[in-house]
Scaffold this motif. Sequence first.
Motif, PDB file in Angstrom:
ATOM      1  N   ASN A 213      41.880 -17.759  -9.546  1.00  0.00           N
ATOM      2  CA  ASN A 213      42.522 -17.618  -8.302  1.00  0.00           C
ATOM      3  C   ASN A 213      41.650 -17.316  -7.163  1.00  0.00           C
ATOM      4  O   ASN A 213      41.494 -17.789  -5.828  1.00  0.00           O
ATOM      5  CB  ASN A 213      43.693 -16.874  -8.349  1.00  0.00           C
ATOM      6  CG  ASN A 213      44.512 -16.808  -7.096  1.00  0.00           C
ATOM      7  OD1 ASN A 213      44.824 -17.680  -6.214  1.00  0.00           O
ATOM      8  ND2 ASN A 213      44.512 -15.467  -6.392  1.00  0.00           N
ATOM      9  N   HIS A 219      44.022 -22.778  -2.008  1.00  0.00           N
ATOM     10  CA  HIS A 219      45.258 -22.293  -1.693  1.00  0.00           C
ATOM     11  C   HIS A 219      45.190 -21.532  -0.444  1.00  0.00           C
ATOM     12  O   HIS A 219      46.452 -21.055   0.050  1.00  0.00           O
ATOM     13  CB  HIS A 219      45.810 -21.535  -3.053  1.00  0.00           C
ATOM     14  CG  HIS A 219      45.368 -20.103  -3.099  1.00  0.00           C
ATOM     15  ND1 HIS A 219      44.011 -19.669  -3.637  1.00  0.00           N
ATOM     16  CD2 HIS A 219      45.842 -18.980  -2.629  1.00  0.00           C
ATOM     17  CE1 HIS A 219      43.552 -18.581  -3.814  1.00  0.00           C
ATOM     18  NE2 HIS A 219      44.607 -17.943  -3.050  1.00  0.00           N
ATOM     19  N   HIS A 224      48.438 -18.150   1.787  1.00  0.00           N
ATOM     20  CA  HIS A 224      48.005 -16.976   2.852  1.00  0.00           C
ATOM     21  C   HIS A 224      48.356 -17.303   4.249  1.00  0.00           C
ATOM     22  O   HIS A 224      47.313 -16.707   5.051  1.00  0.00           O
ATOM     23  CB  HIS A 224      46.535 -16.378   2.313  1.00  0.00           C
ATOM     24  CG  HIS A 224      46.497 -16.069   0.974  1.00  0.00           C
ATOM     25  ND1 HIS A 224      47.184 -15.009   0.368  1.00  0.00           N
ATOM     26  CD2 HIS A 224      45.480 -16.485  -0.037  1.00  0.00           C
ATOM     27  CE1 HIS A 224      46.860 -14.918  -0.842  1.00  0.00           C
ATOM     28  NE2 HIS A 224      45.728 -15.701  -1.127  1.00  0.00           N
ATOM     29  N   ASP A 348      49.160 -13.658  -3.884  1.00  0.00           N
ATOM     30  CA  ASP A 348      48.640 -14.104  -4.997  1.00  0.00           C
ATOM     31  C   ASP A 348      49.592 -14.007  -6.362  1.00  0.00           C
ATOM     32  O   ASP A 348      49.764 -14.833  -6.876  1.00  0.00           O
ATOM     33  CB  ASP A 348      47.278 -13.674  -5.375  1.00  0.00           C
ATOM     34  CG  ASP A 348      46.238 -14.409  -4.393  1.00  0.00           C
ATOM     35  OD1 ASP A 348      46.414 -15.409  -3.866  1.00  0.00           O
ATOM     36  OD2 ASP A 348      45.274 -13.591  -3.937  1.00  0.00           O
TER      37      ASP A 348
HETATM   38 FE   LIG Z   1      44.746 -15.829  -2.973  1.00  0.00          FE
END
Ligand SMILES: [Fe+2]
Length: 403
Positions: A213, A219, A224, A348
């Motif tokens: 990640n 992402h 975020h 996360d």
């Molecule tokens: Fe992240």
Amino acid sequence: MNSPVDQHILHFQRRAEADDKVAALRKSLNEASHAPGYLYASQEIYALEKELIFMRDWLPIARVEEFPNIGDYRTFRIADEPIIVARDKDMQLQAFANRCAHRGVAVAEGSGNAKEFECPYHGWLYGLDGKLIGAGYMDQAAGFDRSNCRLKQIALREWQGWVFISFSADPMPFEQHIGPYEKELGFLRQDQLKLADKLVVEVNCNWKFPVENLMDNYHSRVLHRKTIGPTMGVERFKGVRTGSLAFTAYYPAKPMNRSGKSLFGMMPQLAQHPGADESFACSAHIAPWMHLFARCDNVHPFIMEPLGVDKVRITCYQLFPEQWQQQPGFREKLEQYNEFTLAVVNEDASVMESLHDAARSPRYEPGRLSRLELGVWNLINYNVDRVLGTGDTRLYTSEDKQG
Ligand SMILES: [Fe+2]
Ligand code: FES
């Protein structure tokens, strides 16, 4: 090929050969699919990772400034192996198994300052270097040689203020392991920084999910969007296959607090670095379980330490120049960095358990990869190679990505 580990390897190599999902993962980035769930959720794979990765690699586990004085020690449980790191009488850091050489009982717990370590069971006594210095009623034990008896030594080396250990009796030469990282990341001079705080979050997922990640740029703008996402843009990926995998990215981003401005200024060591300004950001994977992030005013590496197949402890080390830490108001400013960093980590963490939930299901079908998942694809294949043997070990770089 007779040990249980060898048999496991054979079993999984055969299974992998037959597994079209692993074959799909091994295709080139633009044709590949994500990894099948058992690579994250199976106890057997985790057991292989322990023997083939964690018991062989150099593992960063602490900062040298966590042991300022002779006798300072900390205990760890690394991939289920209990160890002690202590500063000995010669000011050297030593690592050894936290298992008495008599019957294996732990001789220390927690952390603190000690003159020696006494086993709580029958009282065998060990020095700060792990050597046996006392054992009662052993005078009739034929051939028992105290001077040859010790808590099992574990290799320890230091790099840029980090303590690395290796359980291997014959690890890769440390210089060979660390060379590519020193070349790429040495300019950050982490040895000139000091630990200001550690942020710890435990997540119920396989250790590889957070490691992947942290190099997943795909992402960032979505998960975020309320924190670091809007200002991030990765401009350059770079992957270098060496004895271990190095991955670095440089991109513009803001300091890690909600104001988006540094509360301190530039780290002195960056002043000489070409092109480094307030928007400087760097991200780098240090195999197998560290991911380093830097901004203009701090370095905040993460260590993702497995606590089993389905649990990981994520520790974020907040490193700042020592002189800033002496200034009035430092702790208040640090709190602003801690709060923001933890908000990002928790964003996360909110999807990590869901990833693991999918991996556990035999009905999970891995989907295709985006070109933005270059680093993730590299890393998944690298780790699969480590446990299942060599397959397609090509490493794609930013140049390849264009194609
Ligand atoms: Fe992240
Ligand atoms: S187990 Fe440690 S002295 Fe016996």
